[in-house]
Write a protein that holds these residues in place. Structure first.
Motif, mmCIF file in Angstrom:
data_model
loop_
_atom_site.group_PDB
_atom_site.id
_atom_site.type_symbol
_atom_site.label_atom_id
_atom_site.label_comp_id
_atom_site.label_asym_id
_atom_site.label_seq_id
_atom_site.Cartn_x
_atom_site.Cartn_y
_atom_site.Cartn_z
ATOM 1 N N GLU A 68 -24.249 -47.897 67.858
ATOM 2 C CA GLU A 68 -23.004 -47.470 68.446
ATOM 3 C C GLU A 68 -23.229 -46.803 69.800
ATOM 4 O O GLU A 68 -23.184 -45.581 69.908
ATOM 5 C CB GLU A 68 -22.262 -46.523 67.490
ATOM 6 N N PHE A 82 -26.220 -43.055 73.526
ATOM 7 C CA PHE A 82 -26.156 -43.301 72.094
ATOM 8 C C PHE A 82 -25.082 -42.359 71.543
ATOM 9 O O PHE A 82 -25.021 -41.200 71.927
ATOM 10 C CB PHE A 82 -27.501 -42.973 71.446
ATOM 11 N N LEU A 83 -24.261 -42.850 70.640
ATOM 12 C CA LEU A 83 -23.181 -42.009 70.117
ATOM 13 C C LEU A 83 -23.451 -41.636 68.659
ATOM 14 O O LEU A 83 -23.956 -42.442 67.888
ATOM 15 C CB LEU A 83 -21.842 -42.745 70.197
ATOM 16 N N VAL A 84 -23.101 -40.399 68.322
ATOM 17 C CA VAL A 84 -23.162 -39.944 66.925
ATOM 18 C C VAL A 84 -21.891 -39.166 66.614
ATOM 19 O O VAL A 84 -21.187 -38.736 67.531
ATOM 20 C CB VAL A 84 -24.394 -39.043 66.666
ATOM 21 N N PRO A 85 -21.589 -38.992 65.324
ATOM 22 C CA PRO A 85 -20.422 -38.159 64.986
ATOM 23 C C PRO A 85 -20.593 -36.761 65.569
ATOM 24 O O PRO A 85 -21.704 -36.357 65.890
ATOM 25 C CB PRO A 85 -20.454 -38.102 63.461
ATOM 26 N N ARG A 86 -19.494 -36.023 65.667
ATOM 27 C CA ARG A 86 -19.522 -34.717 66.312
ATOM 28 C C ARG A 86 -20.685 -33.857 65.809
ATOM 29 O O ARG A 86 -20.845 -33.617 64.626
ATOM 30 C CB ARG A 86 -18.215 -33.967 66.083
ATOM 31 N N THR A 87 -21.524 -33.428 66.746
ATOM 32 C CA THR A 87 -22.703 -32.641 66.412
ATOM 33 C C THR A 87 -22.651 -31.295 67.084
ATOM 34 O O THR A 87 -23.078 -30.299 66.541
ATOM 35 C CB THR A 87 -23.962 -33.399 66.880
ATOM 36 N N VAL A 88 -22.137 -31.280 68.318
ATOM 37 C CA VAL A 88 -22.006 -30.011 69.037
ATOM 38 C C VAL A 88 -20.554 -29.853 69.420
ATOM 39 O O VAL A 88 -19.794 -30.820 69.434
ATOM 40 C CB VAL A 88 -22.893 -29.993 70.304
ATOM 41 N N GLU A 89 -20.168 -28.626 69.724
ATOM 42 C CA GLU A 89 -18.767 -28.378 70.117
ATOM 43 C C GLU A 89 -18.526 -28.932 71.512
ATOM 44 O O GLU A 89 -19.359 -28.859 72.368
ATOM 45 C CB GLU A 89 -18.488 -26.874 70.088
#
Lengths: 478, 480, 95
Positions: free
Chosen positions: C82, C88-95
């Motif tokens: 993704e 590279f994208l990941v689900p929310r990890t940092v604010e």
């Protein structure tokens, strides 16, 4: 009850190498996301690390400058944990055999005197990437440009008692690293970051209290404020009969407070083990000797020399050596013939004024030591006066160029022809009979007015001493 | 004589002499693969286009069709490690060994099936289905480079590049009646080899003869600046060094390797091999090799520990397959890895995580590293008295498909003759030396001291000058 | 060495693997079988033996600090499950 704060520091320093620690990608700051990357630093399958020789040199030099013991047989270990900023899911670091142990850094104390801060260890490791959340798509972007940028982590013993000591240590560490040329220590770009371990205990107690670790401290100001906040928080907890929980806390710059990080991140089992991809290091005495010889004169030594050899006051010596680039500039100007005290005055005055006004670091300025030396020489020779010199300085500081050419092009050279000065004085006396009379009647102030008029007549380009002399002589005549 | 009956060197010579064209050779390989693939499942990916005809003077192997085990990265060609988790990963780079072979005029026909992430001794743990032994399609071909050994045995390609962490070249070579060599640790660059256990992994050839293996190693060995553990190749060609002269060579037969655990047919065959070498002038004697029993547990601790770390990068973020419908990062990691890895890989990851975890590191991992030092020491002492050691490769004939999957410990124990070599980083070769009562091939292992690759190859070459086991082909339905 | 289901849970969490409830007991038994077999090492006296992490005689393998052009970003991102055009994208990890 009075409380004592006990603080230890872990400082991460990005090393000023051209390439990353384990691959040939550039370490340049910035750059579009994921453009300073390769299979090695993005953790592609089958890619392998190879150590950058400059990283080892920088780490060893720093260790030697901090009077540490260099580990002659040393290895890298893997620290295993999952996080999207860590593409291999392990960080190559050093746990079992750090490159340096048992160092010390002496810091000046506010009330005079010094204190030695013990350094437990210094080790080499790789930096992680950067995560940026995009609220529009509610996803986090992983940028691996910073992945693999070389770091040294310097860990102190819990030897600090105040925030001032911590700041003094950081200042001194920064100066040491800059003198060594191993890091540019730009906190705003994250090349110097620190974690603060803090606990409190009743004054006089020998036992350590439960400590918290504060992360995300990116400026000296943040360090000071976080220490003040956290010490107060812990003392209040204890005074309320509560317990300090050993945990990692995040400093929030905007809220001016620390916050507990999720407990999951506190309970970690990193499963360190020696990295099989990196052969061990065995450092010879000859290698250490070669690096020892490359260690330059440090700030303290320089300051002492400026006082002893160049006759500078202690204050000047300390100011000039505070930044390596400033000291280098000073020494170059002196080498080109500038009298030390005058060079010091110019640097501490005009140079620092302009640097601060322009928001520049000394190492980034374009003004050359030669230009300053020439400017000082022209003033000494009486060819321009001090005010003109400042005007020339400002122009050259901003736009560069040659001092003599600028003076000539703008007709700034002082009138040193005695005949011209005398003629001007005569004109002024003729035009201001009242002031002449006042002076002769004993009003000393009138002399100053007449000097000013004469200077104006000469468009400010006369040596003040010459005007004084000519005016004095003219007024003595009946 | 059919083309597929030639060795790689013989085929290379025919090409250079113009007796056969590049097109004919490639067509023959494609036909063999088309016939064998439905039976043995040796290939995972077939090359779509044949590269332009190579410069036939580049190496003695130029123009000869070959293939890579699917844990070697190949630029632009899908690389799966036989795992679901890598999905359709297409590396943007070649492994070091692949680069060297390309420059030497190798003609790759595709990527070969294997145990998932090279974890297994039977080539059955592949996500893409098991490889079958061309000598008996109801049996496993050994592992983990089972596709490589099966494809060479079935005459689909003339040689293959495999990898060996605890026997993964030598065991399938023995089970499939071909010759396979694990070089000294560091002889071949591991750059681009998807790591299982970095301190043990080594790339090597599987071919029809020791001479073919020498020719392949001449191409792929040597230092690679991208692999800090790779070694400068000793001067001289391995192929040119094959004199077949073993007069005065001291060969030790470790008594412990010929005990009760060994199938009688294998014992006879390996001892027979010793006799052949003796007849050519070698001095063969029984010897001691203590601590061999400790090698399997030490190996599995070290290999699994490293694997647990090496395989952490497969997390669904940068490449490969990502589980669908994940609400958060934790679920993304967990679902991706749980769905993506097979049972044996998961078992080894858990085992490796356990032996490294707080409280157990000293008792298991550190202990295993100490045992590794002792085993290295035992070999060093043996090589003060002997130039080479000769042992079996596997305790018995390859198991029937499915037989060992339910009993991992039994499978681990079958590695007893091969794993000590990896722990000590030594070169070792498996060569066909006979057949058991069911007509299944048996291998013998020659082990040399570190950097003694030339001596190992030369002794195997001497044996193959004298015998014809390596020329035998399975009769099975692989006729073109 | 006894391997409990809790231990299996612990190493599975560290490994980011989720075992279905019904497989845990079996995995614990398997691991216990293997680990018990590994315990044979405890019968060997290794006092004073330096743990050997690297078997080969290599040391001080270093690389010159010289920039090598990075890989094209599009190639690095090509295999990502993704990515967007830059990351590279990941689900929310940092604010």
């Amino acid at each position: 009850m009075t409380w004592e704060t006990v603080i230890g520091l872990e400082t991460h320093v990005e090393l000023a190498t051209k390439t990353k620690i384990f691959c040939g990608c550039t370490t340049e700051f910035g750059g579009a996301p994921n453009t300073h990357c390769c299979p090695v630093c993005t953790g592609m399958p089958g890619a392998l690390p190879v150590l950058n020789e400059r990283v080892l040199e920088f780490a060893v030099k720093t260790g030697l400058a901090l009077h540490g013991t260099v580990t002659r047989r040393c290895k890298f270990d893997r620290k295993n944990y999952f996080y999207p900023d860590l593409p291999k899911a392990y960080q190559i670091s050093q746990l079992y055999l750090p490159i340096v142990r048992d160092g010390a850094l002496e810091i000046p104390l506010a009330g005079g005197g010094t204190k030695a801060i013990r350094i437990r260890e210094l080790h080499m490791e790789e930096d992680a990437g950067k995560l940026v959340h995009d609220p529009w798509i509610d996803q986090t972007r992983c940028d691996y440009n910073r992945c693999g940028v070389p770091l040294i982590e310097i860990v102190t013993e819990p030897d600090f008692r105040t925030a001032e000591e911590v700041i003094a240590y950081l200042e001194k560490l920064k100066s040491t690293l800059q003198y060594l040329g191993v890091s540019d220590c730009k906190m705003q770009e994250g090349s110097l970051r620190c974690d603060v371990n803090l606990s409190v205990r009743p004054a006089g107690s020998a036992e350590l209290g439960a400590r918290t670790e504060m992360k995300n401290l990116n400026s000296f100001k943040a360090v000071s404020r976080a220490i003040a906040y956290e010490a107060r928080r812990q003392i209040e907890l204890i005074e309320e009969g509560k317990r300090v929980v050993q945990e990692t806390r995040r400093w929030d710059e905007n809220k001016d407070a620390t916050f507990s990080m999720r407990s999951k991140e506190n309970a970690q089992d990193y499963r360190y083990f020696p990295d099989p991809d990196l052969p061990p290091l065995e450092l010879s005495e000859a290698y250490l000797e070669r690096l020892r010889e490359q260690i330059p004169e440090m700030a303290d030594e320089k300051a002492a020399r400026y006082q002893a050899r160049l006759g500078l006051p202690a204050y000047d010596a300390q100011m000039l050596t505070g930044q390596k680039a400033l000291a280098g500039f000073f020494e170059a100007a002196v080498a080109l013939g500038a009298p030390p005290k005058q060079a010091a005055n110019w640097i501490m005055g005009e140079v620092l004024r302009r640097l601060s006004a322009d928001g520049l670091e000394a190492k980034d300025m374009t003004l050359t030591p030669g230009a300053l030396a020439r400017l000082i020489a022209l003033v000494q020779e009486g060819r321009i006066n001090r005010n003109t010199a400042v005007r020339v300085f400002d122009a050259i500081f901003a736009d560069g160029g040659d001092v003599d050419a600028y003076v000539a092009a703008h007709g700034l050279e002082q009138v040193s022809d005695a005949g011209l000065v005398e003629a001007a004085v005569e004109r002024v006396l003729a035009a201001n009979p009242k002031s002449v009379a006042d002076y002769r009647a004993g009003k000393e102030k009138a002399f100053g007015f007449l000097v000013g008029q004469a200077m104006r007549e000469l468009k400010g380009q006369a040596a003040p001493q010459a005007v004084h002399r000519a005016l004095g002589a003219a007024l003595k005549q009946p | 004589m059919e083309l597929y009956e030639l060795t790689a060197l013989e085929l290379g010579a025919c090409l250079r002499r113009g007796e056969v064209s590049q097109e004919e050779v490639c067509a023959a390989a494609r036909a063999r693969i088309a016939a064998a693939q439905p039976e043995n499942n040796a290939f995972l990916t077939l090359a779509e286009e044949i590269p332009p005809a190579p410069d036939l003077t580049a190496s003695p192997l130029a123009g000869v069709p070959m293939a890579y085990k699917d844990n070697l990265c190949t630029r632009g060609v899908r690389t799966t490690c036989a795992s679901k988790i890598l999905g359709n990963f297409v590396p943007p780079y070649d492994a070091g060994a692949v680069e060297r072979l390309s420059a030497a005029g190798a003609v790759p026909m595709g990527k070969l099936n294997m145990d998932e992430f090279a974890m297994g001794s039977t080539s059955e743990t592949s996500f893409y289905g098991p490889v079958k032994n061309p000598w008996d399609l109801t049996r496993a071909p050994g592992g983990s480079s089972g596709g490589a050994a099966a494809a060479v045995a079935a005459g689909e390609i003339w040689y293959a590049i495999g990898s060996d962490t605890g026997g993964s070249i030598r065991q399938p070579a023995a089970c499939c009646g071909v010759t396979g060599m694990k070089p000294t640790y560091g002889a071949v660059s591991r750059y681009g080899l998807i790591a299982y256990a970095s301190s043990l992994d080594q790339i090597g050839p599987i071919a029809r003869s020791a001479a073919d293996c020498a020719a392949v190693l001449d191409v792929i060995r040597g230092r690679d600046r991208r692999d800090g553990t790779s070694l400068e190749a000793p001067a001289g060609s391995l192929l040119a060094g094959l004199t077949g002269d073993v007069r005065g060579l001291r060969i030790g037969l470790p008594a412990g390797c010929f005990g009760d655990g060994l199938d009688p047919a294998s014992r006879r065959a390996v001892q027979g091999a010793a006799e052949v070498l003796r007849a050519r002038g070698a001095r063969v004697e029984a010897c001691e090799l203590p601590l061999a029993d400790y090698a399997v547990p030490a190996y599995y601790i070290i290999a699994c520990a490293e694997a647990s770390s090496n395989l952490s990068r497969f997390d669904g973020v940068k490449y490969g397959r990502r589980a669908e419908h994940c609400r958060d990062l934790g679920e993304l990691y967990c679902k991706t890895r749980t769905e993506g890895f097979g049972a044996e890989v998961k078992r080894r990851i858990l085992l490796g995580t356990f032996v490294l975890s707080a409280g157990y590191y000293d008792a298991y991992y550190k202990k295993a590293l100490q045992v590794k030092a002792l085993i290295k020491d035992a070999f060093d002492r043996a090589f003060r008295q002997f130039d080479l050691l000769l042992t079996p490769v596997t305790p018995a004939a390859p198991p029937r498909l499915g037989e060992s999957l339910g009993d991992p410990l039994r499978m681990y124990l079958s590695d007893v003759y091969t794993v000590p070599v990896n722990l000590a980083g030594l070169p070792a070769l498996s060569m066909p030396c006979g057949f058991d009562g069911q007509g299944l091939p048996i291998g013998a292992q020659l082990i040399g001291p570190a950097l003694g690759d030339a001596a190992v190859l030369n002794a195997a070459h001497a044996f193959q000058l004298e015998t014809g086991y390596h020329k035998k082909r399975p009769k099975g339905g692989t006729a073109p | 060495m006894k391997i409990t289901e809790e231990m299996v849970d612990y190493v599975a969490a560290l490994s980011r693997l989720a075992l279905p409830e019904e497989e845990k007991a079996d995995m614990a038994a398997r691991l216990e079988q293997i680990v018990s077999y590994m315990d044979v090492l405890n019968t060997l006296d290794t006092g004073g033996v330096e743990p050997m992490s690297h078997v080969f005689p290599l040391k001080n393998v270093l690389r010159e600090d010289r920039v090598i052009p990075s890989q094209a970003r599009a190639e690095l991102l090509a295999g990502a499950p993704e990515p967007d055009e830059a990351a590279f994208l990941v689900p929310r990890t940092v604010e």
